[in-house]
Design an enzyme around this catalytic site. Structure first.
Site, PDB file in Angstrom:
ATOM      1  N   LYS A 188     -24.506  68.877 -47.640  1.00 11.80           N
ATOM      2  CA  LYS A 188     -23.620  69.658 -48.861  1.00 11.80           C
ATOM      3  C   LYS A 188     -23.088  68.637 -49.875  1.00 11.80           C
ATOM      4  CE  LYS A 188     -20.227  70.465 -51.470  1.00 11.80           C
ATOM      5  NZ  LYS A 188     -20.213  69.779 -52.288  1.00 11.80           N
ATOM      6  N   GLU A 264     -13.363  61.813 -42.909  1.00 13.70           N
ATOM      7  CA  GLU A 264     -13.076  60.388 -43.954  1.00 13.70           C
ATOM      8  C   GLU A 264     -11.694  60.960 -45.613  1.00 13.70           C
ATOM      9  OE1 GLU A 264     -15.526  57.636 -41.177  1.00 13.70           O
ATOM     10  OE2 GLU A 264     -14.888  56.616 -43.367  1.00 13.70           O
ATOM     11  N   CYS A 298     -13.197  54.789 -51.633  1.00 14.28           N
ATOM     12  CA  CYS A 298     -11.650  55.055 -50.598  1.00 14.28           C
ATOM     13  C   CYS A 298     -11.299  53.850 -49.981  1.00 14.28           C
ATOM     14  CB  CYS A 298     -12.388  55.604 -49.753  1.00 14.28           C
ATOM     15  SG  CYS A 298     -13.492  54.971 -49.093  1.00 14.28           S
ATOM     16  N   GLU A 396      -3.121  58.015 -53.945  1.00 17.17           N
ATOM     17  CA  GLU A 396      -4.482  57.025 -54.442  1.00 17.17           C
ATOM     18  C   GLU A 396      -4.954  57.254 -55.871  1.00 17.17           C
ATOM     19  OE1 GLU A 396      -7.364  59.257 -52.949  1.00 17.17           O
ATOM     20  OE2 GLU A 396      -8.520  56.957 -52.029  1.00 17.17           O
TER      21      GLU A 396
HETATM   22  P1  NAD Z   1     -13.043  65.896 -53.060  1.00 17.33           P
HETATM   23  O1  NAD Z   1     -12.405  66.172 -52.025  1.00 17.33           O
HETATM   24  O2  NAD Z   1     -13.497  66.739 -54.536  1.00 17.33           O
HETATM   25  O3  NAD Z   1     -14.672  66.474 -52.945  1.00 17.33           O
HETATM   26  C1  NAD Z   1     -15.644  66.466 -51.858  1.00 17.33           C
HETATM   27  C2  NAD Z   1     -16.851  66.904 -51.070  1.00 17.33           C
HETATM   28  O4  NAD Z   1     -16.568  68.145 -51.064  1.00 17.33           O
HETATM   29  C3  NAD Z   1     -17.482  67.496 -52.631  1.00 17.33           C
HETATM   30  O5  NAD Z   1     -19.031  67.365 -52.140  1.00 17.33           O
HETATM   31  C4  NAD Z   1     -16.724  68.926 -52.699  1.00 17.33           C
HETATM   32  O6  NAD Z   1     -17.741  69.514 -53.491  1.00 17.33           O
HETATM   33  C5  NAD Z   1     -16.463  69.041 -51.396  1.00 17.33           C
HETATM   34  N1  NAD Z   1     -15.571  70.004 -51.783  1.00 17.33           N
HETATM   35  C6  NAD Z   1     -14.555  70.447 -52.688  1.00 17.33           C
HETATM   36  N2  NAD Z   1     -13.276  71.225 -52.479  1.00 17.33           N
HETATM   37  C7  NAD Z   1     -13.604  71.920 -51.029  1.00 17.33           C
HETATM   38  C8  NAD Z   1     -13.543  73.187 -50.000  1.00 17.33           C
HETATM   39  N3  NAD Z   1     -12.910  73.630 -50.750  1.00 17.33           N
HETATM   40  N4  NAD Z   1     -14.581  73.177 -49.140  1.00 17.33           N
HETATM   41  C9  NAD Z   1     -15.143  72.197 -48.771  1.00 17.33           C
HETATM   42  N5  NAD Z   1     -15.545  71.219 -49.629  1.00 17.33           N
HETATM   43  C10 NAD Z   1     -15.077  71.549 -50.869  1.00 17.33           C
HETATM   44  O7  NAD Z   1     -13.306  64.287 -53.515  1.00 17.33           O
HETATM   45  P2  NAD Z   1     -14.232  64.097 -55.054  1.00 17.33           P
HETATM   46  O8  NAD Z   1     -13.225  64.071 -56.067  1.00 17.33           O
HETATM   47  O9  NAD Z   1     -16.034  64.178 -54.577  1.00 17.33           O
HETATM   48  O10 NAD Z   1     -14.057  62.493 -53.853  1.00 17.33           O
HETATM   49  C11 NAD Z   1     -13.484  60.928 -53.939  1.00 17.33           C
HETATM   50  C12 NAD Z   1     -12.150  61.500 -52.870  1.00 17.33           C
HETATM   51  O11 NAD Z   1     -13.092  61.208 -51.508  1.00 17.33           O
HETATM   52  C13 NAD Z   1     -11.494  59.890 -52.599  1.00 17.33           C
HETATM   53  O12 NAD Z   1      -9.708  60.857 -52.450  1.00 17.33           O
HETATM   54  C14 NAD Z   1     -11.454  58.980 -51.657  1.00 17.33           C
HETATM   55  O13 NAD Z   1     -10.712  58.512 -51.131  1.00 17.33           O
HETATM   56  C15 NAD Z   1     -12.772  59.947 -50.768  1.00 17.33           C
HETATM   57  N6  NAD Z   1     -13.125  59.698 -50.588  1.00 17.33           N
HETATM   58  C16 NAD Z   1     -13.633  58.827 -49.092  1.00 17.33           C
HETATM   59  C17 NAD Z   1     -14.306  58.537 -48.568  1.00 17.33           C
HETATM   60  C18 NAD Z   1     -13.853  57.434 -47.061  1.00 17.33           C
HETATM   61  O14 NAD Z   1     -15.227  57.599 -46.254  1.00 17.33           O
HETATM   62  N7  NAD Z   1     -12.814  57.589 -46.604  1.00 17.33           N
HETATM   63  C19 NAD Z   1     -15.041  58.018 -48.918  1.00 17.33           C
HETATM   64  C20 NAD Z   1     -15.755  58.314 -50.371  1.00 17.33           C
HETATM   65  C21 NAD Z   1     -14.676  58.608 -51.130  1.00 17.33           C
END
Ligand code: NAD
Length: 500
Positions: A188, A264, A298, A396
Site C-alpha cells: 500500500k 522504519e 527520514c 522531527e
Molecule cells: P505517515 O505515517 O502519515 O504515512 C505513512 C504510510 O502509512 C502511508 O502509506 C499512509 O497512508 C499510511 N497510514 C497512515 N495512517 C495509517 C494507519 N492508521 N494505519 C495504517 N497505515 C496508515 O507518514 P508520511 O507522512 O507518509 O511520511 C512521513 C513520515 O515518515 C516521517 O515521520 C518520516 O520520518 C517517516 N519516514 C521514515 C522513513 C524511514 O526509513 N525511517 C522513510 C521515509 C519516511
C-alpha cells in the site's frame, strides 16, 4: 518521455491508474478516485482508486493463494533471481517514465528522481544474487547420533506500507529482498504517491513474476492501511512512516495475529562538525543533508551540532551554500530543490518556522514560503541561537529547516547527539580518526556517516534504533528479516528407547 526532450511538462489530463491484483490492473469502476495534484505545478496529474477493506481482503487472498501453492517459493533461487534481474532491466528501460511520474506526484527534482530510479535498478540486481546465496546453517558437532540443520523459510504473505517522500526508492529497498526468499506481497503506497508502485507491479508481471505474488492496493492510511495492519492473514508487515502511526501498527499487531513487524520511523538526526574537519566539505555536506528532498527525508541531518570555536563562521558557510542552490520547477533539469510534497506538510514546516521564531531562535537564512507562480516551495532555513529544549531542536520537522547547537567538548557533542527519542542516522565531520571512531561507537543511530552524509546502496542495511524503528531493510540483513528460522534435529542410527 524522452530524456533528451528538455522541456518536460505536466500531462494535459491526469493519468488514470487501476490498483493491481493477481497479475493485472483493476480499474476504479464504482470506487471513488483520488485526484493527485502535482505539488510543483498545482495541476492534477494522476487519478487513483480508493480501495476498500474488501479489496484488501481480496489482495491478501491472492497473495495467500500464491504463497500456499508455492508458485514462487517453490522455485529455485536461480529462477527467482532471473525474475529480479529482468525486473532490473525493465526498470532501466522505463526509467524515464518512472522518474517523470515520481517527480509529478512527489515534487522532487527530475534529476534526483532519475538517480533514485538508477539506485533501484541496483537494488534488484543485488537482491537477485541474494536469492541464490541465501542459506541456513548446519551443526555437525552434536555427536555421532545427531545432526542439526537450521533452514531459512519465507515468512509468508508480507504487507508493505510506504510513505510519500521516496515512493519508488523505499519500495525498492524492500520488495526485491522480500521476494528473494519466496514471500508474496500486498503493497500500500501513500495515497499521495501511488503511481510508481503501480508501474512496478506492471513491470514485475512483464518480468515473469507469477500472478498474485505482488499486489498493490491504493487509498488512505486510515482505511486501507488500517485494514492491512489489522489483517489476520498478513504474516509480516513492513511499515515506513511516522512514529505516530508506527505506534498504532504495533498496537494493531498485538490485537490481531501478532504479525512480525519491520518499522522504519522518524528521525532527528545529528550532523556533528568538529573544528578540525575540512569545513568546505562539511558545509557542502550539511547543506545537502538538510535540503536534499526538501528535507523530507527520514535521515535528514536536521540538527547541526558544531564546535563552538567555528560555529558562527560555519553557520554562514552553510547559509552561503544554500543561497546558491537552485529552487524551482521539479521538471527542470537544473533544479536542485523542488516542491513540498503535501499541503499538510507545507503547513507543518511553516508552522515550525514560526514556532522557532516565537521560541527565540534567530533566522540565519530562509524562513519563508517562496512564490514561484505555481506549486508550493519553502526556502531552505537555518536557525541559530537554538537551545536543546526548543521544539525545533527536538521534534522531527521533515522539511528544509536546520538548527545550530554549539558544543565545547567531545563528551558534550555525544550527549547532545543522543539527546533525542530517535536513533535513525548521524554524521560526523572530522579529520581525526580517533574522534571519528569514538563518535561512531557512542552515538545511537542505525546509519552512520563519517565525512559524508546520506550515501547508501544495496549492500548496507537501513533501519533505526530507539523510537526510529525495529529491524533492518536491504542487504543480506533485509533478506533475512523476511525469513523465519527452523531448527531441524535429525537422529542417526538406532534410537535409545525411553520405554524398554
Ligand atoms: P505517515 O505515517 O502519515 O504515512 C505513512 C504510510 O502509512 C502511508 O502509506 C499512509 O497512508 C499510511 N497510514 C497512515 N495512517 C495509517 C494507519 N492508521 N494505519 C495504517 N497505515 C496508515 O507518514 P508520511 O507522512 O507518509 O511520511 C512521513 C513520515 O515518515 C516521517 O515521520 C518520516 O520520518 C517517516 N519516514 C521514515 C522513513 C524511514 O526509513 N525511517 C522513510 C521515509 C519516511
Amino acid at each position: 518521455m524522452d530524456k533528451a526532450s528538455s522541456h518536460l511538462a505536466p500531462p494535459e489530463t491526469p493519468r488514470a491508474f487501476g490498483f493491481y491484483l493477481d497479475g493485472g490492473f483493476v480499474p476504479a469502476g464504482e470506487r471513488e478516485t483520488f485526484l493527485r495534484t502535482s505539488p510543483g505545478h498545482g495541476v492534477p496529474v494522476t487519478s487513483i482508486p480508493t480501495c476498500s477493506a474488501e479489496d484488501v481482503d481480496t489482495a491478501v487472498a491472492s497473495a495467500r493463494a500464491a504463497f500456499e501453492d508455492r508458485r514462487w517459493s517453490g522455485l529455485n533461487g536461480a529462477d527467482r533471481a532471473a525474475v529480479l534481474l529482468r525486473t532490473a532491466e525493465i526498470i532501466r528501460r522505463r526509467a524515464e517514465e518512472i522518474a517523470y511520474w515520481e517527480t509529478l506526484e512527489n515534487g522532487k527534482p527530475i534529476s534526483q528522481s532519475r538517480a533514485e530510479v538508477g539506485g533501484c535498478v541496483g537494488m534488484f540486481e543485488y537482491a537477485s544474487g541474494l536469492a541464490r546465496s541465501l542459506h541456513g546453517d548446519s551443526f555437525n558437532n552434536l555427536g555421532d547420533g545427531m545432526f542439526g540443520i537450521v533452514t531459512r523459510e519465507p515468512v509468508g504473505v508480507c504487507g508493505v506500507i510506504t510513505p510519500w517522500n521516496f515512493p519508488f526508492l523505499i519500495l525498492c529497498e524492500r520488495v526485491p529482498y522480500i521476494l528473494a526468499s519466496g514471500n508474496t506481497l500486498v503493497v500500500k503506497p501513500s495515497e499521495f504517491t501511488s503511481a510508481t508502485s503501480l508501474i512496478l507491479a506492471e513491470i514485475m508481471t512483464e518480468a515473469g513474476l507469477p500472478d498474485g505474488v505482488f499486489n498493490v492496493v491504493t487509498g488512505p492510511g486510515r482505511t486501507v492501511g488500517q485494514a492491512m495492519i489489522e489483517h489476520m492473514d498478513i504474516d509480516m508487515l513492513s511499515f515506513t512512516g511516522s512514529t505516530r502511526v508506527g505506534r498504532s501498527v504495533v498496537e494493531a499487531a498485538g490485537k490481531s495475529n501478532f504479525k512480525k513487524l519491520g518499522l522504519e520511523l522518524g528521525g532527528k538526526n545529528p550532523q556533528i562538525v568538529f573544528a578540525d574537519a575540512d569545513l568546505e566539505d562539511a558545509a557542502d555536506g550539511v547543506a545537502f543533508g538538510i535540503a536534499f528532498n526538501t528535507g523530507q527525508c527520514c535521515v535528514s541531518g536536521s540538527r547541526l551540532i558544531v564546535e563552538r570555536s567555528v560555529a558562527d563562521a560555519f553557520g554562514r558557510m552553510v547559509a552561503d551554500k544554500l543561497a546558491k542552490a537552485v529552487v524551482g520547477d521539479p521538471l527542470d533539469e537544473a533544479t536542485q530543490i523542488g516542491a513540498i510534497t503535501t499541503d499538510a506538510q507545507n503547513a507543518t514546516i511553516l508552522g515550525y518556522i514560526a514556532k522557532g521564531q516565537d521560541e527565540g531562535a534567530r533566522l540565519l537564512c530562509g524562513g519563508e514560503a517562496l512564490d514561484l507562480g505555481q506549486g508550493q516551495y519553502i526556502a531552505p532555513t537555518i536557525f541559530s541561537d537554538v537551545t536543546p529544549s526548543m521544539s525545533i531542536a527536538r521534534e522531527e520537522i521533515f522539511g528544509p529547516v536546520l538548527t545550530i547547537l554549539p558544543f565545547d567538548t567531545v563528551e558534550e557533542a555525544i550527549a547532545m547527539a543522543n539527546d533525542t527519542e530517535y536513533g535513525l542516522a548521524a554524521s560526523v565531520w572530522t579529520k581525526n580518526i580517533d574522534k571519528a571512531l569514538m563518535i561512531t561507537r557512542r552515538v545511537q543511530a542505525g546509519r552512520f556517516w563519517v565525512n559524508t552524509t546520506l550515501s547508501g546502496g544495496p549492500e548496507l542495511p537501513i533501519g533505526g534504533m530507539k523510537a526510529s524503528g525495529w529491524g533492518r531493510e536491504a542487504g543480506i540483513y533485509g533478506v533475512e528479516e523476511y525469513t523465519q528460522v527452523k531448527s531441524v534435529h535429525i537422529e542417526l542410527g538406532k534410537r535409545q528407547h525411553w520405554i524398554e
